[in-house]
Motif scaffolding. Sequence first.
Motif, PDB file in Angstrom:
ATOM      1  N   VAL A   1       0.840  -1.209   0.000  1.00  0.00           N
ATOM      2  CA  VAL A   1       0.000   0.000   0.000  1.00  0.00           C
ATOM      3  C   VAL A   1       0.868   1.249   0.000  1.00  0.00           C
ATOM      4  N   LYS A   2       0.534   2.162  -0.884  1.00  0.00           N
ATOM      5  CA  LYS A   2       1.196   3.480  -0.906  1.00  0.00           C
ATOM      6  C   LYS A   2       0.133   4.516  -0.540  1.00  0.00           C
ATOM      7  N   VAL A   3       0.403   5.284   0.488  1.00  0.00           N
ATOM      8  CA  VAL A   3      -0.550   6.342   0.851  1.00  0.00           C
ATOM      9  C   VAL A   3       0.037   7.685   0.444  1.00  0.00           C
ATOM     10  N   HIS A   4      -0.733   8.448  -0.286  1.00  0.00           N
ATOM     11  CA  HIS A   4      -0.317   9.789  -0.696  1.00  0.00           C
ATOM     12  C   HIS A   4      -1.216  10.800   0.017  1.00  0.00           C
ATOM     13  N   TRP A   5      -0.599  11.713   0.771  1.00  0.00           N
ATOM     14  CA  TRP A   5      -1.366  12.715   1.531  1.00  0.00           C
ATOM     15  C   TRP A   5      -1.387  14.050   0.820  1.00  0.00           C
ATOM     16  N   GLU A   6      -2.525  14.684   0.847  1.00  0.00           N
ATOM     17  CA  GLU A   6      -2.661  16.062   0.373  1.00  0.00           C
ATOM     18  C   GLU A   6      -3.171  16.892   1.554  1.00  0.00           C
ATOM     19  N   SER A   7      -2.880  18.185   1.527  1.00  0.00           N
ATOM     20  CA  SER A   7      -3.368  19.030   2.641  1.00  0.00           C
ATOM     21  C   SER A   7      -4.730  19.617   2.334  1.00  0.00           C
ATOM     22  N   PHE A   8      -5.583  18.811   1.750  1.00  0.00           N
ATOM     23  CA  PHE A   8      -6.919  19.312   1.417  1.00  0.00           C
ATOM     24  C   PHE A   8      -7.965  18.441   2.089  1.00  0.00           C
ATOM     25  N   GLY A   9      -9.207  18.599   1.646  1.00  0.00           N
ATOM     26  CA  GLY A   9     -10.307  17.849   2.228  1.00  0.00           C
ATOM     27  C   GLY A   9     -10.660  16.624   1.407  1.00  0.00           C
ATOM     28  N   HIS A  10     -11.956  16.474   1.127  1.00  0.00           N
ATOM     29  CA  HIS A  10     -12.448  15.256   0.463  1.00  0.00           C
ATOM     30  C   HIS A  10     -12.313  15.334  -1.067  1.00  0.00           C
ATOM     31  N   GLN A  11     -11.976  16.522  -1.577  1.00  0.00           N
ATOM     32  CA  GLN A  11     -11.957  16.638  -3.050  1.00  0.00           C
ATOM     33  C   GLN A  11     -10.790  15.889  -3.682  1.00  0.00           C
ATOM     34  N   LEU A  12     -11.017  15.533  -4.940  1.00  0.00           N
ATOM     35  CA  LEU A  12      -9.983  14.863  -5.742  1.00  0.00           C
ATOM     36  C   LEU A  12      -9.162  15.958  -6.413  1.00  0.00           C
ATOM     37  N   THR A  13      -7.858  15.987  -6.138  1.00  0.00           N
ATOM     38  CA  THR A  13      -7.041  17.083  -6.661  1.00  0.00           C
ATOM     39  C   THR A  13      -6.171  16.596  -7.830  1.00  0.00           C
ATOM     40  N   ARG A  14      -5.754  17.548  -8.627  1.00  0.00           N
ATOM     41  CA  ARG A  14      -4.915  17.222  -9.781  1.00  0.00           C
ATOM     42  C   ARG A  14      -3.573  16.627  -9.322  1.00  0.00           C
ATOM     43  N   SER A  15      -3.000  17.187  -8.259  1.00  0.00           N
ATOM     44  CA  SER A  15      -1.682  16.673  -7.845  1.00  0.00           C
ATOM     45  C   SER A  15      -1.792  15.239  -7.312  1.00  0.00           C
ATOM     46  N   GLU A  16      -2.938  14.928  -6.736  1.00  0.00           N
ATOM     47  CA  GLU A  16      -3.176  13.558  -6.272  1.00  0.00           C
ATOM     48  C   GLU A  16      -3.261  12.590  -7.472  1.00  0.00           C
ATOM     49  N   ILE A  17      -3.910  13.054  -8.524  1.00  0.00           N
ATOM     50  CA  ILE A  17      -4.014  12.215  -9.729  1.00  0.00           C
ATOM     51  C   ILE A  17      -2.624  12.037 -10.355  1.00  0.00           C
ATOM     52  N   GLU A  18      -1.832  13.109 -10.324  1.00  0.00           N
ATOM     53  CA  GLU A  18      -0.474  13.004 -10.889  1.00  0.00           C
ATOM     54  C   GLU A  18       0.375  12.027 -10.075  1.00  0.00           C
ATOM     55  N   ALA A  19       0.227  12.082  -8.751  1.00  0.00           N
ATOM     56  CA  ALA A  19       0.971  11.134  -7.893  1.00  0.00           C
ATOM     57  C   ALA A  19       0.510   9.702  -8.171  1.00  0.00           C
ATOM     58  N   ALA A  20      -0.790   9.545  -8.391  1.00  0.00           N
ATOM     59  CA  ALA A  20      -1.348   8.216  -8.675  1.00  0.00           C
ATOM     60  C   ALA A  20      -0.803   7.695 -10.003  1.00  0.00           C
ATOM     61  N   LYS A  21      -0.700   8.567 -10.977  1.00  0.00           N
ATOM     62  CA  LYS A  21      -0.200   8.171 -12.297  1.00  0.00           C
ATOM     63  C   LYS A  21       1.262   7.709 -12.193  1.00  0.00           C
ATOM     64  N   GLU A  22       2.043   8.475 -11.447  1.00  0.00           N
ATOM     65  CA  GLU A  22       3.463   8.125 -11.275  1.00  0.00           C
ATOM     66  C   GLU A  22       3.588   6.741 -10.611  1.00  0.00           C
ATOM     67  N   TRP A  23       2.781   6.532  -9.576  1.00  0.00           N
ATOM     68  CA  TRP A  23       2.775   5.236  -8.879  1.00  0.00           C
ATOM     69  C   TRP A  23       2.339   4.113  -9.819  1.00  0.00           C
ATOM     70  N   TYR A  24       1.279   4.358 -10.586  1.00  0.00           N
ATOM     71  CA  TYR A  24       0.724   3.362 -11.517  1.00  0.00           C
ATOM     72  C   TYR A  24       1.800   2.948 -12.522  1.00  0.00           C
ATOM     73  N   GLU A  25       2.515   3.949 -13.054  1.00  0.00           N
ATOM     74  CA  GLU A  25       3.520   3.637 -14.077  1.00  0.00           C
ATOM     75  C   GLU A  25       4.665   2.804 -13.514  1.00  0.00           C
ATOM     76  N   LYS A  26       4.989   3.034 -12.246  1.00  0.00           N
ATOM     77  CA  LYS A  26       6.076   2.263 -11.621  1.00  0.00           C
ATOM     78  C   LYS A  26       5.621   0.866 -11.185  1.00  0.00           C
ATOM     79  N   THR A  27       4.339   0.765 -10.832  1.00  0.00           N
ATOM     80  CA  THR A  27       3.878  -0.416 -10.098  1.00  0.00           C
ATOM     81  C   THR A  27       3.100  -1.425 -10.931  1.00  0.00           C
ATOM     82  N   LEU A  28       2.302  -0.947 -11.884  1.00  0.00           N
ATOM     83  CA  LEU A  28       1.373  -1.868 -12.548  1.00  0.00           C
ATOM     84  C   LEU A  28       1.760  -2.168 -14.004  1.00  0.00           C
TER      85      LEU A  28
END
Length: 202
Positions: A175-202
Amino acid sequence: MMKHVFKKGADESKRVLLMLHGTGGTEQDLLPIASMIDSQASVLSVRGNVLENGMPRFFRRLQEGIFDIEDLEFRTKELHEFLNEAAEKYEFDRQHVVAIGYSNGANIAGSLLFHYEQSLKGALLFHPMVPRRGISLPSLANVPVFIGAGDNDPICLPEETSELTSLLQDAGASVKVHWESFGHQLTRSEIEAAKEWYEKTL
Ligand code: MLT
């Protein structure tokens, strides 16, 4: 069958991104995120079968954060079986389904992981909660999970993110947890972090 859209990816990609929207969303909502994360993959984007005051969801809840466990189990099975049927209909490899869910959609994806072995090859969960407690999880060895969480998320509290992380890890998931300093919204930087993880992992 569940209401859905399917888009076939590039021939060389085996990946199928299962897109699961948040409460009040539709199967159209997360299509741009699918193409941001992997533009070559096939996409199966599904609409939740439950309505709450006209808003589609993937399972019933009794109130905010309190899930109807019987319905959660029923809807999780329904989605799992739908994936089996869709794999036959669209001729994709059932072993290559990666879920990407936001909020209620992340919770049903989490519930697939909690209830069925090998239902998902991996999962990207944006602002998930613990889908249910007090059950033993199937083996999640070799299942990578990305969790996007917000320090100030009033719905998915940081403690709940940690609890979910431990439950998944105890079942063998990485499990990789990525923290943002925001609330419940889906942020662009979170999606970018997810993409980077996806490319390395899957
Ligand atoms: C849920 O009901 O799944 C969570 O509270 C997230 C949401 O608001 O949909």
